[in-house]
Design an enzyme around this catalytic site. Structure first.
Site, PDB file in Angstrom:
ATOM      1  N   GLU A  15     -12.572 -52.349  48.906  1.00 43.05           N
ATOM      2  CA  GLU A  15     -11.436 -52.975  48.227  1.00 43.05           C
ATOM      3  C   GLU A  15     -11.801 -53.227  46.760  1.00 43.05           C
ATOM      4  O   GLU A  15     -12.926 -53.603  46.454  1.00 43.05           O
ATOM      5  CB  GLU A  15     -11.101 -54.310  48.908  1.00 43.05           C
ATOM      6  CG  GLU A  15      -9.879 -55.009  48.326  1.00 43.05           C
ATOM      7  CD  GLU A  15      -9.523 -56.296  49.062  1.00 43.05           C
ATOM      8  OE1 GLU A  15     -10.417 -56.921  49.663  1.00 43.05           O
ATOM      9  OE2 GLU A  15      -8.335 -56.683  49.017  1.00 43.05           O
ATOM     10  N   LYS A  86      -1.232 -53.585  50.157  1.00 44.85           N
ATOM     11  CA  LYS A  86      -1.640 -54.690  51.036  1.00 44.85           C
ATOM     12  C   LYS A  86      -0.417 -55.497  51.462  1.00 44.85           C
ATOM     13  O   LYS A  86       0.361 -55.968  50.604  1.00 44.85           O
ATOM     14  CB  LYS A  86      -2.631 -55.579  50.271  1.00 44.85           C
ATOM     15  CG  LYS A  86      -3.349 -56.610  51.101  1.00 44.85           C
ATOM     16  CD  LYS A  86      -4.399 -57.297  50.210  1.00 44.85           C
ATOM     17  CE  LYS A  86      -5.389 -58.127  50.973  1.00 44.85           C
ATOM     18  NZ  LYS A  86      -6.474 -58.594  50.098  1.00 44.85           N
ATOM     19  N   CYS A 127      -8.198 -55.467  53.999  1.00 50.37           N
ATOM     20  CA  CYS A 127      -8.898 -56.755  54.089  1.00 50.37           C
ATOM     21  C   CYS A 127      -8.139 -57.825  54.880  1.00 50.37           C
ATOM     22  O   CYS A 127      -8.133 -57.801  56.097  1.00 50.37           O
ATOM     23  CB  CYS A 127      -9.278 -57.242  52.688  1.00 50.37           C
ATOM     24  SG  CYS A 127     -10.656 -58.398  52.751  1.00 50.37           S
TER      25      CYS A 127
HETATM   26  N1  LIG Z   1      -9.844 -59.644  49.952  1.00 46.91           N
HETATM   27  C1  LIG Z   1      -9.428 -60.290  51.011  1.00 46.91           C
HETATM   28  O1  LIG Z   1      -8.340 -60.084  51.485  1.00 46.91           O
HETATM   29  C2  LIG Z   1     -10.402 -61.255  51.587  1.00 46.91           C
HETATM   30  C3  LIG Z   1     -10.053 -61.690  53.001  1.00 46.91           C
HETATM   31  C4  LIG Z   1     -10.996 -62.687  53.515  1.00 46.91           C
HETATM   32  O2  LIG Z   1     -12.059 -62.919  52.984  1.00 46.91           O
HETATM   33  C5  LIG Z   1     -10.615 -63.393  54.746  1.00 46.91           C
HETATM   34  O3  LIG Z   1     -11.326 -64.334  55.107  1.00 46.91           O
HETATM   35  O4  LIG Z   1      -9.598 -63.057  55.360  1.00 46.91           O
END
Ligand SMILES: NC(=O)CCC(=O)C(=O)O
Length: 250
Positions: A15, A86, A127
């Site tokens: 990412e 996203k 993520c």
């Molecule tokens: N970049 C993100 O979306 C981080 C997501 C993350 O750390 C989580 O705990 O969920």
């Protein structure tokens, strides 16, 4: 070891690999897709190496001037196969831990993304998307055998949830889960947890990186997907007469 020696069919990146991960940086680094510099380099890399390339994510400048956290997918001819914005923005506030609000500068995408690699359907998430089991379920319901999440967990939630979430999504949906994280840089404003991982459809960790810079290389045996689904047939045992997970049209 050079990646080329392995002649990979598919490569995936982390990412925000072309930008510091922080809301104040996203607009400064944002590029149009597919004519921006990073897109052009990803296209060339896919073509030169004749691979499928999941281009991690970059901040995308949309036509409406909104910014998205976007994963581009490139085919072996350098063509843009898909882009995934996203869907779930990373907005959390953990007392004594981490506060992050992607929504300060980013907009959310509204579309699911499924690509086809040599007859195998692969869903794309980014993520924080991994926390939403309905999304993974819909990918599974649409025939996916793998979900790839370019990601960058942090030092608060990473140790607690990173592996757990991957094994949960793999177990719930009986598919491969693949994540790619930046290495941990303790001098950065946002310290990534690292530990890129491949989890198999039995929910076993097939391969994992540590927190350092590393290239993870492995073979995927897609026949495991069918084996698990036959031996533990939860998908035909669901009480769909009582509940379901459905995509709404938007
Ligand atoms: N970049 C993100 O979306 C981080 C997501 C993350 O750390 C989580 O705990 O969920």
């Amino acid at each position: 070891m050079a990646v080329k020696e392995h002649k990979p069919r598919l490569i995936t990146l982390p990412e925000c690999f072309n930008c510091p991960y922080g809301t104040k940086y996203f607009r400064e680094y944002a590029e149009h897709i597919p004519d921006g510099y990073t897109s052009q380099q990803l296209s060339k890399a896919a073509l030169d190496n004749q691979i499928y390339l999941i281009g991690g994510t970059i901040p995308e400048l949309g036509d409406n001037n909104a910014i998205y956290n976007t994963c581009t997918v490139w085919g072996p001819n350098g063509e843009l196969l898909a882009k995934h914005r996203k869907m779930h923005l990373f907005d959390i506030d953990v007392k004594g831990g981490i506060r992050f609000k992607e929504s300060e500068t980013l907009s959310a995408g509204n579309d699911f993304t499924i690509i086809n690699v040599d007859g195998h359907k692969i869903g794309i998430g980014i993520c924080y998307d991994i926390r939403f089991e309905e999304m993974a379920r819909l990918y599974r319901n649409n025939g996916c055998e793998m979900i790839i999440y370019p990601a960058a967990f942090n030092m608060t939630t990473g140790p607690l949830h990173w592996e757990l979430l991957q094994r949960s999504r793999a177990n719930d949906n009986q598919l491969f889960v693949v994540t790619t994280s930046p290495a941990r840089d303790t001098s950065a404003e946002y310290v990534a947890y690292g530990h890129s991982m491949i989890v198999d459809p039995w929910a076993k960790v097939q391969k994992t990186a540590d927190e350092h810079e590393q290239i993870l290389v492995d073979d995927i045996d897609f026949s495991l997907v069918e084996q698990v689904r036959q031996q533990i047939p939860v998908f035909s045992q669901r009480r769909l007469d009582i509940y379901s997970t459905e995509k709404k049209s938007k």
